[in-house]
Design an enzyme around this catalytic site. Structure first.
Site, PDB file in Angstrom:
ATOM      1  N   TRP A   1     -45.974  12.263  -6.862  1.00 19.96           N
ATOM      2  CA  TRP A   1     -46.347  13.536  -7.495  1.00 19.96           C
ATOM      3  C   TRP A   1     -45.276  13.794  -8.548  1.00 19.96           C
ATOM      4  O   TRP A   1     -44.165  14.193  -8.210  1.00 19.96           O
ATOM      5  CB  TRP A   1     -46.395  14.675  -6.477  1.00 19.96           C
TER       6      TRP A   1
ATOM      7  N   GLU B   1     -40.116  17.203 -58.586  1.00 22.47           N
ATOM      8  CA  GLU B   1     -39.120  17.500 -57.542  1.00 22.47           C
ATOM      9  C   GLU B   1     -37.877  18.100 -58.221  1.00 22.47           C
ATOM     10  O   GLU B   1     -37.322  17.523 -59.145  1.00 22.47           O
ATOM     11  CB  GLU B   1     -38.763  16.212 -56.774  1.00 22.47           C
TER      12      GLU B   1
ATOM     13  N   ASP C   1     -43.496  22.772 -45.014  1.00 24.67           N
ATOM     14  CA  ASP C   1     -42.699  23.968 -44.710  1.00 24.67           C
ATOM     15  C   ASP C   1     -42.983  25.174 -45.596  1.00 24.67           C
ATOM     16  O   ASP C   1     -42.470  26.259 -45.342  1.00 24.67           O
ATOM     17  CB  ASP C   1     -41.199  23.639 -44.835  1.00 24.67           C
TER      18      ASP C   1
ATOM     19  N   CYS D   1     -34.457  15.473 -40.593  1.00 24.28           N
ATOM     20  CA  CYS D   1     -34.254  15.607 -39.145  1.00 24.28           C
ATOM     21  C   CYS D   1     -33.071  14.771 -38.654  1.00 24.28           C
ATOM     22  O   CYS D   1     -32.511  15.028 -37.592  1.00 24.28           O
ATOM     23  CB  CYS D   1     -35.511  15.175 -38.395  1.00 24.28           C
TER      24      CYS D   1
ATOM     25  N   SER E   1     -38.295  11.912 -50.670  1.00 23.57           N
ATOM     26  CA  SER E   1     -38.662  11.112 -49.507  1.00 23.57           C
ATOM     27  C   SER E   1     -37.499  10.765 -48.574  1.00 23.57           C
ATOM     28  O   SER E   1     -37.001   9.641 -48.560  1.00 23.57           O
ATOM     29  CB  SER E   1     -39.311   9.812 -50.005  1.00 23.57           C
TER      30      SER E   1
ATOM     31  N   ALA F   1     -41.175  15.363 -47.404  1.00 24.79           N
ATOM     32  CA  ALA F   1     -42.112  14.860 -46.379  1.00 24.79           C
ATOM     33  C   ALA F   1     -43.574  15.095 -46.748  1.00 24.79           C
ATOM     34  O   ALA F   1     -44.368  14.144 -46.842  1.00 24.79           O
ATOM     35  CB  ALA F   1     -41.777  15.502 -45.030  1.00 24.79           C
TER      36      ALA F   1
HETATM   37  P1  FAD Z   1     -38.887  19.993 -47.746  1.00 21.97           P
HETATM   38  O1  FAD Z   1     -38.279  18.914 -46.956  1.00 21.97           O
HETATM   39  O2  FAD Z   1     -38.192  21.313 -47.801  1.00 21.97           O
HETATM   40  O3  FAD Z   1     -39.116  19.454 -49.232  1.00 21.97           O
HETATM   41  C1  FAD Z   1     -39.615  20.257 -50.252  1.00 21.97           C
HETATM   42  C2  FAD Z   1     -39.076  19.780 -51.585  1.00 21.97           C
HETATM   43  O4  FAD Z   1     -39.638  20.587 -52.605  1.00 21.97           O
HETATM   44  C3  FAD Z   1     -37.564  19.928 -51.724  1.00 21.97           C
HETATM   45  O5  FAD Z   1     -36.976  18.701 -52.039  1.00 21.97           O
HETATM   46  C4  FAD Z   1     -37.387  20.938 -52.847  1.00 21.97           C
HETATM   47  O6  FAD Z   1     -36.287  20.635 -53.675  1.00 21.97           O
HETATM   48  C5  FAD Z   1     -38.690  20.798 -53.617  1.00 21.97           C
HETATM   49  N1  FAD Z   1     -39.028  22.003 -54.370  1.00 21.97           N
HETATM   50  C6  FAD Z   1     -38.972  23.290 -53.952  1.00 21.97           C
HETATM   51  N2  FAD Z   1     -39.371  24.129 -54.914  1.00 21.97           N
HETATM   52  C7  FAD Z   1     -39.684  23.360 -55.970  1.00 21.97           C
HETATM   53  C8  FAD Z   1     -40.147  23.659 -57.271  1.00 21.97           C
HETATM   54  N3  FAD Z   1     -40.384  24.909 -57.651  1.00 21.97           N
HETATM   55  N4  FAD Z   1     -40.356  22.643 -58.130  1.00 21.97           N
HETATM   56  C9  FAD Z   1     -40.137  21.351 -57.742  1.00 21.97           C
HETATM   57  N5  FAD Z   1     -39.682  21.007 -56.523  1.00 21.97           N
HETATM   58  C10 FAD Z   1     -39.476  22.013 -55.638  1.00 21.97           C
HETATM   59  N6  FAD Z   1     -38.614  18.819 -37.841  1.00 21.97           N
HETATM   60  C11 FAD Z   1     -39.115  18.272 -36.688  1.00 21.97           C
HETATM   61  O7  FAD Z   1     -40.340  18.219 -36.518  1.00 21.97           O
HETATM   62  N7  FAD Z   1     -38.256  17.762 -35.743  1.00 21.97           N
HETATM   63  C12 FAD Z   1     -36.913  17.773 -35.883  1.00 21.97           C
HETATM   64  O8  FAD Z   1     -36.184  17.288 -35.008  1.00 21.97           O
HETATM   65  C13 FAD Z   1     -36.364  18.359 -37.066  1.00 21.97           C
HETATM   66  N8  FAD Z   1     -35.026  18.397 -37.252  1.00 21.97           N
HETATM   67  C14 FAD Z   1     -34.531  18.946 -38.409  1.00 21.97           C
HETATM   68  C15 FAD Z   1     -33.147  18.980 -38.584  1.00 21.97           C
HETATM   69  C16 FAD Z   1     -32.613  19.508 -39.746  1.00 21.97           C
HETATM   70  C17 FAD Z   1     -31.142  19.562 -39.919  1.00 21.97           C
HETATM   71  C18 FAD Z   1     -33.480  20.003 -40.763  1.00 21.97           C
HETATM   72  C19 FAD Z   1     -32.917  20.583 -42.020  1.00 21.97           C
HETATM   73  C20 FAD Z   1     -34.844  19.979 -40.585  1.00 21.97           C
HETATM   74  C21 FAD Z   1     -35.385  19.459 -39.409  1.00 21.97           C
HETATM   75  N9  FAD Z   1     -36.766  19.423 -39.204  1.00 21.97           N
HETATM   76  C22 FAD Z   1     -37.276  18.877 -38.040  1.00 21.97           C
HETATM   77  C23 FAD Z   1     -37.690  20.001 -40.196  1.00 21.97           C
HETATM   78  C24 FAD Z   1     -38.198  18.987 -41.209  1.00 21.97           C
HETATM   79  O9  FAD Z   1     -37.143  18.308 -41.801  1.00 21.97           O
HETATM   80  C25 FAD Z   1     -39.009  19.728 -42.252  1.00 21.97           C
HETATM   81  O10 FAD Z   1     -40.096  20.326 -41.598  1.00 21.97           O
HETATM   82  C26 FAD Z   1     -39.543  18.821 -43.362  1.00 21.97           C
HETATM   83  O11 FAD Z   1     -38.505  18.286 -44.115  1.00 21.97           O
HETATM   84  C27 FAD Z   1     -40.457  19.619 -44.280  1.00 21.97           C
HETATM   85  O12 FAD Z   1     -40.892  18.825 -45.318  1.00 21.97           O
HETATM   86  P2  FAD Z   1     -41.518  19.449 -46.622  1.00 21.97           P
HETATM   87  O13 FAD Z   1     -41.880  18.305 -47.489  1.00 21.97           O
HETATM   88  O14 FAD Z   1     -42.563  20.429 -46.261  1.00 21.97           O
HETATM   89  O15 FAD Z   1     -40.350  20.332 -47.258  1.00 21.97           O
END
Ligand code: FAD
Length: 439
Positions: free
Chosen positions: A428, A32, A277, A42, A38, A10
């Site tokens: 209300w 990645e 995250d 959720c 991508s 994300a």
């Molecule tokens: P991630 O999705 O964790 O992606 C990070 C990527 O980095 C991963 O693919 C990982 O492989 C890669 N990576 C890690 N370390 C390295 C490295 N050293 N080198 C290269 N690549 C690396 N949020 C909401 O707001 N509402 C919801 O209803 C909700 N429901 C959810 C339900 C579930 C079941 C889950 C699992 C999550 C939910 N979330 C929800 C949370 C949301 O999905 C996450 O906040 C979001 O995916 C975070 O995105 P991100 O890109 O920060 O991290």
């Protein structure tokens, strides 16, 4: 200029896509670790439940689409080290290790599901739910299971519980704390617990899991108070930022490893940004670095960060930790501070909890909505709201988000010109009542 992005979901891919649209000549490289980029994690609970049977619907854009847009994407490439002084990265791809350099670095490495160091936690019938591959494996395992034990009663644990209830499986939730969903105040957690029990879910509260093993084709989950049996186990005890490959001595982090960022997603190191995250947000009320690992932040941060990298005077700003969840027939939502959080932060507050219908009482099928507000005692500015109800509840959160963001008083909020017609509200609205009945 060359921008390297670590992590391709994300936050990472929102940054990459928007930055390319903003700066056509920017050299953007994404590393990645897995073979997926991508996607919308959720949606995984609703894939496991069978309400959506097509995993592809969770995939947003493919590697080929990003490459066509001029973004270099390397899947199955894990960044294993960063030299912030030399602006160099070390990357592992299969058995090969090589180096790359950056002008600007975006850390968007997300978080991983925590697997606690419990004997048996790595058994192949113990699942987590974080990635598409996890979702696929869990859905398949659920086909042959009659029962599931879910360790952890937070957001993901409860969404998994709903998924298994939808599939008519026996669901058992084991929670170390004395309530499920402890990000809400206790009375809300209790209502959720009553609802879960009414739907046949067994709750094992105040008991940590000590050991997991397989016995006669069943999983045996031993706890501090006894044991629970199920066909499979889902571990949903939280997430931990993927930041172990980074040097804590140089990069400021919270104790859990979340990278501390300001409102512009800058870290303490020049030209190094973090989003999603793996990072903190600035909490709008406490002004402290807060860890709120939600997709709503990750997506918005990615887009705003791209604009910042393109030279625009933008900021993600501060967050309220707004969240929503559906638990079988209940909708819950929360923004700002709960009563416990506000009192723990030493704030002088008043609270008000009311229950009223979601629509005019004479219109067919009205249902109760309960709202609790937390208000600063002296200024009467809204600090938080929590909502629970069967229908038309969760989206009633958003007026509170706007009001708290704008530091509105309850007195002003209680007279806001919300729309009204009997099928949707009362003259209300329940939101008015929650704020107008505060002494
Ligand atoms: P991630 O999705 O964790 O992606 C990070 C990527 O980095 C991963 O693919 C990982 O492989 C890669 N990576 C890690 N370390 C390295 C490295 N050293 N080198 C290269 N690549 C690396 N949020 C909401 O707001 N509402 C919801 O209803 C909700 N429901 C959810 C339900 C579930 C079941 C889950 C699992 C999550 C939910 N979330 C929800 C949370 C949301 O999905 C996450 O906040 C979001 O995916 C975070 O995105 P991100 O890109 O920060 O991290």
């Amino acid at each position: 200029m060359k921008t390297v992005i670590i992590g391709g979901v994300a936050a990472g891919m929102s940054t990459a896509a928007k930055l390319k649209r903003e700066l056509k000549d920017e050299h953007i490289v994404v590393y990645e670790k897995t073979d997926e980029v991508s996607y919308g994690a959720c949606g995984l609970p609703y894939y496991v439940s069978g309400e959506n049977d097509d995993l592809n619907k969770l995939r947003i854009r493919s590697v080929a689409q990003f490459e066509k847009a001029g973004i270099e994407v390397h899947i199955n490439h894990e960044v294993i080290d960063v030299d912030f002084k030399k602006k160099q990265l070390k990357i592992k791809h299969g058995d090969e290790i090589f180096e790359d350099s950056y002008d600007r670095l975006v850390i968007a490495s997300g978080a991983a599901a925590i697997v606690p160091p419990i004997e048996g936690a790595n058994h192949d019938k113990v699942h987590v739910l974080k990635t598409l591959a996890d979702g696929e494996a869990l859905k398949k395992a659920a086909d042959d299971a009659q029962s599931v034990a879910i360790v952890g009663g937070g957001y993901i644990g409860l969404e998994v519980a709903e998924a298994f209830v939808t599939r008519n499986k026996k669901v058992k939730i084991i929670e170390r704390l004395d309530h499920v969903l402890t990000t809400f105040d206790e009375e809300f957690s209790s209502m959720v617990e009553e609802h879960l029990k009414a739907k046949g879910v067994e709750l094992y509260l105040s008991q940590g899991v000590t050991k997991i093993s397989e016995k006669d084709n069943h999983m045996l989950i031993e706890t501090e108070k006894g044991h629970v049996e199920a066909d499979l186990v889902v571990m949903a005890v939280g997430v931990s930022p993927n930041t172990r490959f980074l040097d804590r001595e140089q990069l400021d982090m919270l104790r859990n490893g979340a990278i501390i960022t300001n409102e512009k997603m800058e870290t303490n190191i020049k030209d190094v940004y973090a989003a999603g995250d793996c990072a903190t947000i600035v909490h709008a009320i406490t002004k402290q670095a807060a860890y709120v690992p939600l997709g709503t932040n990750a997506n918005k941060q990615g887009r705003v960060l791209a604009e910042i990298l393109a030279g625009k005077d933008k900021a993600f700003g501060q967050g309220l930790g707004s969240a929503m969840i559906k638990v079988i027939d209940l909708e819950l939502a929360k923004t700002g501070l709960g009563e416990k959080e506000a009192r723990d932060a030493g704030m002088d507050i008043i609270t008000n909890t009311i229950t009223s219908y979601d629509r005019a009482g004479y219109y067919p099928n009205p249902t109760d909505v309960t709202i609790k507000v937390v208000v600063d005692k002296e200024s009467r500015v809204l600090l938080g709201a929590q909502l629970i109800g069967e229908k038309n509840t969760a989206l009633r959160l958003n007026p509170f988000v706007v009001a708290i963001d704008q530091q509105m008083t309850v007195d002003r909020f209680s007279l806001l010109d919300f729309g009204y017609a009997p099928p949707f509200a009362s003259t209300w609205d329940v939101m008015h009542i929650a704020t107008s009945t505060i002494k």
